[in-house]
Structures are given as C-alpha cells and as structure tokens.
Scaffold this motif. Structure first.
Motif, PDB file in Angstrom:
ATOM      1  N   UNK A  96       0.871  -1.107   0.045  1.00 44.05           N
ATOM      2  CA  UNK A  96      -0.050  -0.051   0.179  1.00 44.05           C
ATOM      3  C   UNK A  96       0.619   1.357  -0.204  1.00 44.05           C
ATOM      4  N   UNK A  97       0.268   2.414  -0.475  1.00 43.84           N
ATOM      5  CA  UNK A  97       1.039   3.596  -0.394  1.00 43.84           C
ATOM      6  C   UNK A  97       1.494   3.971   0.963  1.00 43.84           C
ATOM      7  N   UNK A  98       2.726   3.945   0.992  1.00 43.57           N
ATOM      8  CA  UNK A  98       3.139   4.343   2.458  1.00 43.57           C
ATOM      9  C   UNK A  98       2.697   6.044   2.813  1.00 43.57           C
ATOM     10  N   UNK A  99       2.608   6.900   1.671  1.00 47.05           N
ATOM     11  CA  UNK A  99       2.309   8.115   2.082  1.00 47.05           C
ATOM     12  C   UNK A  99       0.761   8.525   2.567  1.00 47.05           C
ATOM     13  N   UNK A 100      -0.175   7.356   2.585  1.00 51.43           N
ATOM     14  CA  UNK A 100      -1.547   7.309   3.315  1.00 51.43           C
ATOM     15  C   UNK A 100      -1.260   7.449   4.863  1.00 51.43           C
ATOM     16  N   UNK A 101      -0.167   6.780   5.556  1.00 52.74           N
ATOM     17  CA  UNK A 101      -0.144   6.759   6.742  1.00 52.74           C
ATOM     18  C   UNK A 101      -0.116   7.962   7.491  1.00 52.74           C
ATOM     19  N   UNK A 102      -0.888   7.834   8.558  1.00 53.12           N
ATOM     20  CA  UNK A 102      -1.014   9.390   9.174  1.00 53.12           C
ATOM     21  C   UNK A 102       0.337  10.017   9.830  1.00 53.12           C
ATOM     22  N   UNK A 144       8.933  11.594   4.721  1.00 56.31           N
ATOM     23  CA  UNK A 144       9.852  10.989   3.478  1.00 56.31           C
ATOM     24  C   UNK A 144      11.126  10.401   4.382  1.00 56.31           C
ATOM     25  N   UNK A 145      11.410   9.225   4.035  1.00 60.26           N
ATOM     26  CA  UNK A 145      12.599   8.371   4.810  1.00 60.26           C
ATOM     27  C   UNK A 145      13.844   8.889   4.023  1.00 60.26           C
ATOM     28  N   UNK A 146      14.666   8.844   4.817  1.00 55.37           N
ATOM     29  CA  UNK A 146      16.114   9.429   4.546  1.00 55.37           C
ATOM     30  C   UNK A 146      17.058   8.194   4.238  1.00 55.37           C
ATOM     31  N   UNK A 147      18.156   8.662   3.586  1.00 56.74           N
ATOM     32  CA  UNK A 147      19.062   7.485   3.038  1.00 56.74           C
ATOM     33  C   UNK A 147      19.447   6.680   4.200  1.00 56.74           C
ATOM     34  N   UNK A 148      19.460   5.300   4.118  1.00 53.80           N
ATOM     35  CA  UNK A 148      19.983   4.475   5.072  1.00 53.80           C
ATOM     36  C   UNK A 148      19.205   4.605   6.183  1.00 53.80           C
ATOM     37  N   UNK A 149      18.174   5.236   6.467  1.00 53.28           N
ATOM     38  CA  UNK A 149      17.360   5.262   7.552  1.00 53.28           C
ATOM     39  C   UNK A 149      16.746   3.872   8.009  1.00 53.28           C
ATOM     40  N   UNK A 150      16.805   3.338   9.083  1.00 50.51           N
ATOM     41  CA  UNK A 150      16.551   2.019   9.735  1.00 50.51           C
ATOM     42  C   UNK A 150      14.999   2.297  10.052  1.00 50.51           C
ATOM     43  N   UNK A 151      13.968   1.370   9.214  1.00 48.14           N
ATOM     44  CA  UNK A 151      12.548   1.364   9.526  1.00 48.14           C
ATOM     45  C   UNK A 151      12.178   1.183  10.965  1.00 48.14           C
ATOM     46  N   UNK A 205       6.070  -4.159   4.178  1.00 50.77           N
ATOM     47  CA  UNK A 205       7.122  -5.367   4.619  1.00 50.77           C
ATOM     48  C   UNK A 205       6.621  -6.009   6.108  1.00 50.77           C
ATOM     49  N   UNK A 206       5.971  -5.174   6.743  1.00 48.11           N
ATOM     50  CA  UNK A 206       5.576  -5.685   8.330  1.00 48.11           C
ATOM     51  C   UNK A 206       4.351  -6.961   8.003  1.00 48.11           C
ATOM     52  N   UNK A 207       3.569  -6.481   7.147  1.00 46.50           N
ATOM     53  CA  UNK A 207       2.557  -7.456   6.838  1.00 46.50           C
ATOM     54  C   UNK A 207       2.993  -8.792   6.605  1.00 46.50           C
ATOM     55  N   UNK A 208       3.860  -8.653   5.392  1.00 45.58           N
ATOM     56  CA  UNK A 208       4.429 -10.063   4.949  1.00 45.58           C
ATOM     57  C   UNK A 208       5.079 -10.589   6.254  1.00 45.58           C
ATOM     58  N   UNK A 209       5.898 -10.036   6.910  1.00 43.95           N
ATOM     59  CA  UNK A 209       6.607 -10.502   8.098  1.00 43.95           C
ATOM     60  C   UNK A 209       5.396 -11.299   8.944  1.00 43.95           C
ATOM     61  N   UNK A 218       8.863   8.051  -0.794  1.00 40.86           N
ATOM     62  CA  UNK A 218       7.717   7.225  -0.798  1.00 40.86           C
ATOM     63  C   UNK A 218       8.162   6.018   0.150  1.00 40.86           C
ATOM     64  N   UNK A 219       8.782   4.981  -0.615  1.00 38.74           N
ATOM     65  CA  UNK A 219       9.101   3.765   0.038  1.00 38.74           C
ATOM     66  C   UNK A 219      10.464   3.660   0.547  1.00 38.74           C
ATOM     67  N   UNK A 220      10.748   3.290   2.022  1.00 36.44           N
ATOM     68  CA  UNK A 220      12.060   3.245   2.401  1.00 36.44           C
ATOM     69  C   UNK A 220      13.136   2.035   1.706  1.00 36.44           C
TER      70      UNK A 220
END
Length: 425
Positions: free
Chosen positions: A1-7, A11-18, A278-282, A324-326
């Motif tokens: 799903x589109x991450x931008x819809x999350x409340x 925007x993710x920064x480079x090498x940011x850990x989710x 990614x967490x849903x697949x986990x 948009x996506x990390x």
C-alpha cells in the motif's frame, strides 16, 4: 500500500532504519527466486573452447584418463574392464567438464517421453516410479494443489467460512483453506498475499489471484498452497474508505462464494496503527513458517513456505517515486519475499523494472503477469457508480452488492475529482 497514506508518514532518509524494525532474515525460508536461473545468469562462457592444460591438475588428469578410456573402448569394444572403468567415471565427468566426445554424452533414456516433458525447468529432477497394480476398479483421484474445478457454486453456497474477528483479542489466523501438505514432490510451496483497501472488492481483485495461479503453474517450480487478502486498517488515510469491518466482510463474502482456495486475514485491519507492507509480509511469514513450521512435503518433512506479494502495476510504479518507500523495506519485500505484478492498461512494468535499481537487483524474485484479457475495473469507479445511482452489476460478486445495499455504503460520500479520474485501485 502507498506509504504516504499513513497518518505519521514522513519521507524516508537514506540508510534510515525502519520502525518498527523488520523481522530478521533468518526467520524467512530461503526458497530461491520465483524465476529460475538460466545458464546465462552465471556470466560464464558456455560454449567457448578451453585449454586442458589450463585446468586444475585433478580435472585435467581426469579428462586425459577419460579420453584415453573412451578411445580404448572404441578400439576394444568387447573389453569388460574398459567398459567398467568408463561407466564408473561417467557420473564424475558430467559434473566437471563440457562433453568432448560422444562417449561423454548422457545415455539415452529407455523411457518414452512426451512433448510436455520439454516444459520442465532445467534444475528440476523428476522422480518416476513404476506403476502400481490397481487395487480397485475405480480410477484413483489425484489432487495436485489448487485445481480449476474446485470452484464453489458461484455466489450461492458458502463453504463454512469462519468469520474473522473484529478485535485483536479474539483474532485467529485463517488456515481453513491452506493446504496442509504439498502434492507434487518436485515443487516448492508458495502463499500469495494481496494487500489493499478493497473498498469494495471487485472481480479484478479476484481475477488477479487466478492470473497469478496460472502464471506460477506454467512458469515456475512452485506450488500454490493458499491465497490471502489483507485489507488495510482504518488508519489508512484515503477518501472513500469504508470501515475495516465492512471491507473485511465483503472480502469474505467474495471469497467464500466464488473461490475454494482464497482466504481473508483481518490482522492488518485490526491494528491500531498503519502497518507497512513489509511488516504485513513478516506477519504471514511468522504465522505460516515460524509458528506452524511451514508445510509438509510428500514424504512428511516440514519445509518453509515462500510468501509473495501480489500487486498491480500502479502500486509497483509507486515504489519508484522518491521519498515514498524506504529502501530497507523495498529490499526486504523484493529480496526476502518476492512480488507478483499484474500489468494494467497503460503501465509498462518491464521498462520500470529495468530502470529501477533496487527492483532490477531483485528482478529474479519478481514475476510480471500479463493480462491476456484486460480488466480495468477499479474500486474508485465502482464507488462513483454507486453515488450516481448507476448499476454495478457484473463488476462485483452479487453477495458484495447485496452487502453494500444492506449497509448503505458509499452513497453519501464525496471524493476528490482527481482521485476519481485517476483511480486505478
């Protein structure tokens, strides 16, 4: 799903850990890519001549002995000792070098093969057992994975589906249609997961699974043992979204009355916060592989199940939008799980795969499914038709239409014109 819809999207920064962190890769089965490797993928010369003196001494000496033995066999065809030597080293020769002589070729099989045998993948070994004497005059019934004839009486006869809970306290992972064991010893197990809003679920959402099933059966070495819809929670900020309980129930109605292998999992819809794909697949990997130990093979051995995301081309193209996506999520989804992409009208998924660095890196774990009969039904347009009092017959299962009418869904809603005109979901 589109991450931008999350409340709480930022925007993710480079090498940011989710956050929350992804599950460790040690818990995910290593079943290999969905698209089998071919010789050209190894970047090694296949047909080029080579100098025997440049090979390692053990292989070079083995080849010299082999060629000498083959020559002796031609000169002395009745020599039993020569034949024994040649046969004994045959299995070693085939794994060490390119055949230099006709005696190096694999012996011809005495079995009669059919044209269908040519479709098997290179790395698949077939085990052929001798026919057993019949113990009954009736023909045996053989079940192989999900069959096309396992279709319920369309939209009329429920198959005893246990409804998903409306709270996490009573939640149970659905397994009533999940195959308990593999039917083909040469196949690897696969579960398909589709994440989305499904507001409402349409015939295209149902067809996507059938198209994926056909592509997997014909192009891969995997056996589908189950399919799941995972509707998003109410925290997904999108106009026109019915409440999660309604969307889950509509998915259940569509599955229980039109399919015999699809299920609905309400875990994501019950979460108090937005859950990344990614967490849903986990979650599915935990329920199927960690908690239940995978699935049994023909011999009874438990093996891990590959989990793959089923998505439309428009969702995949959003993965290329900046900020948009990390990157960590994309590597986790595409590298550790894999993706089945259904092409939609106007989308060029293959060109996108070529141009996107992360998707190209994991291209062997991505299977593009071409629609042979294009279907562009969208939930956005269905909601528009309902608001305008137009018919949605034959766009949705009848059971879903009746549910929408009974609960008066989508009637008194408004949506941005831009979303309606460009809606593909």
């Amino acid at each position: 799903m589109d991450p931008t819809r999350a409340p709480d999207f930022k925007p993710p920064s480079p090498n940011e850990q989710p956050h929350p962190p992804l599950d460790p890769t040690s818990t995910i089965p290593k079943s290999g890519p969905i698209v089998p490797y071919v010789l050209a993928d190894y970047n090694s010369s296949i047909d080029a001549p080579f100098n025997i003196n440049s090979l390692p001494s053990t292989i070079a000496s083995s080849l010299r002995i082999t060629n000498k033995s083959a020559a002796d066999a031609r000169d002395h065809p009745n020599s039993s000792s020569t034949n024994t030597t040649t046969t004994a080293s045959s299995s070693q020769r085939h794994s060490n070098h390119i055949p230099l002589d006709t005696s190096d070729f694999q012996p011809l099989s005495t079995e009669v093969s059919s044209e269908d045998d040519d479709d098997e993948t290179i790395d698949t070994k077939l085990s052929i057992s001798a026919p057993q004497p019949a113990t009954s005059t009736e023909d045996p019934i053989i079940h192989i994975g999900v069959q096309k004839n396992q279709i319920a009486d369309l939209e009329e006869v429920p198959h005893g589906i246990v409804r998903q809970s409306r709270s996490l306290d009573n939640y149970e992972f659905p397994t009533h249609r999940l195959c308990k064991s593999l039917q083909n010893s040469n196949k690897l197990p696969l579960v398909i997961v589709a994440c989305g809003s499904f507001s409402p679920i349409t015939y295209l959402h149902l067809r996507m699974f059938e198209m994926a099933l056909d592509a997997i059966n014909e192009q891969t070495r995997f056996e589908v043992i189950g399919g799941y819809y995972s509707p998003v929670s109410d925290n997904y900020q999108k106009p026109g979204l019915a409440t999660a309980s309604h969307r889950v129930r509509m998915c259940e109605l569509a599955c229980e009355r039109t399919s015999s292998w699809l299920m609905v999992d309400a875990w994501e819809s019950l979460q108090p916060t937005y859950q990344r794909t990614a967490k849903v697949l986990d979650h599915f990997n935990y329920e199927i592989n960690v908690k239940r130990g995978g699935v049994a093979t023909v011999t009874g051995e438990m093996v891990g199940v590959k989990i793959m995301l089923l998505a439309g081309g428009d969702l995949i193209e959003s993965m290329g939008e900046p900020n948009v996506w990390a990157d960590a999520d994309l590597h986790h989804i595409l590298g550790n799980y894999g993706c089945l992409i259904v092409e939609r009208t106007g989308s060029d998924v293959r060109s996108f795969l070529l141009s996107h660095d992360i998707m190209y890196e994991h291209r062997r774990n991505v299977l593009v499914i071409k629609q042979l009969i294009y279907n562009d039904i969208s939930s956005t347009k269905v909601r528009l038709f309902i608001r305008r009092g137009m018919s949605v017959q034959y766009l949705l299962p009848n059971s879903v239409i009746r549910y929408i009418q009974e609960h008066n869904l989508y009637v008194n809603q408004t949506e941005p014109v831009k979303q309606v005109m460009g809606g593909k979901e």
